[in-house]
Design a protein around this motif. Structure first.
Motif, PDB file in Angstrom:
ATOM      1  N   PRO A  46       0.845  -1.202   0.000  1.00 45.10           N
ATOM      2  CA  PRO A  46       0.000   0.000   0.000  1.00 45.10           C
ATOM      3  C   PRO A  46       0.876   1.247   0.000  1.00 45.10           C
ATOM      4  O   PRO A  46       1.978   1.253   0.558  1.00 45.10           O
ATOM      5  CB  PRO A  46      -0.789  -0.127   1.302  1.00 45.10           C
ATOM      6  N   LYS A  47       0.379   2.289  -0.630  1.00 41.30           N
ATOM      7  CA  LYS A  47       1.181   3.492  -0.892  1.00 41.30           C
ATOM      8  C   LYS A  47       1.915   4.014   0.338  1.00 41.30           C
ATOM      9  O   LYS A  47       3.154   4.130   0.328  1.00 41.30           O
ATOM     10  CB  LYS A  47       0.265   4.570  -1.472  1.00 41.30           C
ATOM     11  N   GLU A  48       1.195   4.351   1.387  1.00 41.94           N
ATOM     12  CA  GLU A  48       1.833   4.973   2.549  1.00 41.94           C
ATOM     13  C   GLU A  48       2.779   4.011   3.251  1.00 41.94           C
ATOM     14  O   GLU A  48       3.823   4.435   3.775  1.00 41.94           O
ATOM     15  CB  GLU A  48       0.772   5.492   3.523  1.00 41.94           C
ATOM     16  N   GLU A  49       2.457   2.741   3.262  1.00 44.28           N
ATOM     17  CA  GLU A  49       3.343   1.748   3.875  1.00 44.28           C
ATOM     18  C   GLU A  49       4.672   1.695   3.140  1.00 44.28           C
ATOM     19  O   GLU A  49       5.742   1.650   3.750  1.00 44.28           O
ATOM     20  CB  GLU A  49       2.662   0.381   3.858  1.00 44.28           C
ATOM     21  N   LEU A  50       4.624   1.717   1.810  1.00 38.82           N
ATOM     22  CA  LEU A  50       5.864   1.636   1.033  1.00 38.82           C
ATOM     23  C   LEU A  50       6.681   2.913   1.153  1.00 38.82           C
ATOM     24  O   LEU A  50       7.909   2.864   1.276  1.00 38.82           O
ATOM     25  CB  LEU A  50       5.538   1.346  -0.424  1.00 38.82           C
ATOM     26  N   TYR A  51       6.032   4.074   1.148  1.00 36.66           N
ATOM     27  CA  TYR A  51       6.765   5.341   1.185  1.00 36.66           C
ATOM     28  C   TYR A  51       7.347   5.632   2.567  1.00 36.66           C
ATOM     29  O   TYR A  51       8.388   6.296   2.672  1.00 36.66           O
ATOM     30  CB  TYR A  51       5.853   6.490   0.754  1.00 36.66           C
ATOM     31  N   THR A  52       6.706   5.168   3.621  1.00 37.38           N
ATOM     32  CA  THR A  52       7.203   5.465   4.965  1.00 37.38           C
ATOM     33  C   THR A  52       8.090   4.368   5.531  1.00 37.38           C
ATOM     34  O   THR A  52       8.917   4.643   6.403  1.00 37.38           O
ATOM     35  CB  THR A  52       6.028   5.695   5.934  1.00 37.38           C
ATOM     36  N   ALA A  53       7.941   3.135   5.032  1.00 42.33           N
ATOM     37  CA  ALA A  53       8.735   2.030   5.579  1.00 42.33           C
ATOM     38  C   ALA A  53       9.097   1.023   4.490  1.00 42.33           C
ATOM     39  O   ALA A  53       8.662  -0.130   4.514  1.00 42.33           O
ATOM     40  CB  ALA A  53       7.967   1.335   6.702  1.00 42.33           C
TER      41      ALA A  53
END
Length: 369
Positions: free
Chosen positions: A252-259
């Motif tokens: 998922p977008k935010e999961e990949l960009y933040t971690a």
């Protein structure tokens, strides 16, 4: 950096289940080079790629030039034949369709190209370009013209402009015409190949807003190919990262960009500019070593291990028997140098990565700030 232990799994990274509008299963494409009529080497452009797409979902596809993004999109459209694997659209195996069935399929999956001017015939009026996908339909000329006018109006253009030629429009208007042509046959999936990279920033925002509105209005599914990570983050629901023909991370977008868990993903994110000047000046940068390997002769093991900062850090904690010394003297884990990593998930977050020593959240906090 802290390494996390991952147990491989054979499960495929599917999330949409039976509702998937598109599913790609173990898709592979090898281009065989010939010399004097005899096959010599095979370029592994796409290797064992699997994913699915839910109705109304946008999947961002990122990676360096030459990683296989465009080849993958051509395989999905069946513009080229796969070496192995399947593409399933609304339950139908695209790789087994006849020519007649293929024409019907292409009404369900359309593409919007990077260069709006090059994708339109300069000798055709806009009405003819937008109506082109309707050529094989049984609609009358009046019905086709009605669809053209209605679609152009939905793109924010006027009916009278259907009589003009492409050169009489701005870049943003030409891209709207390209989107109108794709939508004229009411598709379920749009492949967006760098759809705003040739436009000014202000026009980019307008086109992206339009694409999001169309997705919600018609419940379209998008595959967005882009080098611009900020655009991908703004538009996508999930992101898939490719390297040398393989999927190395999907989340998922935010999961990949933040971690991010794969070192290659962390490297891409660290190279992308950050709007906050204070963060931009102080954050850590990851410098990739060298160029991507030749896909005709990839290195054994993990294709990324010769450029990977994580591999060097992990090797510092291993004994000599567990390490391989590269030609330039750098040390990497023997596992990375000899064994191809499997795309696995560690938990229920639907976060997949293909790395023997995936990154922890703490390890990438300064990179993705």
């Amino acid at each position: 950096m802290v390494a996390e232990t991952v147990e491989p799994t054979t499960a495929a990274p599917y999330i949409a289940g039976d509702e998937a509008v598109l599913r790609v299963e173990n898709l592979t494409k090898h281009f065989v080079k010939k010399r004097l009529g005899r096959p010599t080497t095979a370029v592994k452009a796409v290797s064992d790629v699997s994913f699915d797409l839910a109705p109304g979902e946008t999947l961002g596809l990122v990676g360096e030039s030459g990683c296989g993004k465009t080849t993958l999109s051509r395989l999905i459209l069946r513009l080229i034949e796969p070496t192995s694997g399947r593409v399933i659209v609304e339950g139908k195996d695209v790789t087994r369709l006849s020519k007649r069935q293929l024409r019907e399929f292409r009404q369900r999956v359309q593409v919007v190209f990077q260069d709006p001017y090059a994708s339109l015939d300069p000798r055709q009026r806009v009405a003819a370009s937008v109506a082109e996908p309707l050529t094989n339909s049984k609609l009358s000329s009046d019905e086709k013209l009605r669809i053209v006018h209605e679609t152009l109006e939905r793109m924010g253009l006027q009916r009278a402009q259907a009589r003009l030629f492409p050169h009489q429009f701005s870049g943003g208007q030409r891209q709207r015409i390209g989107i109108a042509r794709a939508l004229s046959v009411t598709p379920k999936v749009l492949l967006l190949d760098e759809p705003v990279s040739a436009l000014d920033v202000s026009i980019q925002a307008q086109v992206l807003k339009l694409l999001q509105e169309l997705r919600d209005e018609y419940r379209l599914s998008y595959i967005l190919i882009s080098h611009d990570l900020s655009v991908v983050r703004h538009v996508s629901d999930r992101v898939m990262v490719m390297y040398l023909g393989r999927v190395v991370e999907m989340a998922p977008k935010e999961e990949l960009y933040t971690a991010p868990r794969h070192p290659y993903t962390a490297s891409l994110l660290s190279a992308a500019p950050v709007p906050d000047p204070d963060v931009e000046r102080t954050r850590e940068r990851i410098q990739l070593l060298g160029d991507p390997p030749n896909p005709a002769s990839p290195p054994p093991g993990c294709a990324f291990h010769r450029r990977c900062f994580q591999a060097e850090l992990v090797a510092q904690k291993l004994g000599d028997s567990e390490v391989t010394v590269l030609e330039d003297g750098r040390r990497v884990p023997r596992t990375c140098a000899e064994k191809q990593p499997v795309l696995v998930t560690q938990d229920a977050t639907k976060h997949w990565s293909a790395c023997h020593f995936p990154l922890s959240r703490e390890a990438v906090a300064t990179v993705t700030a």
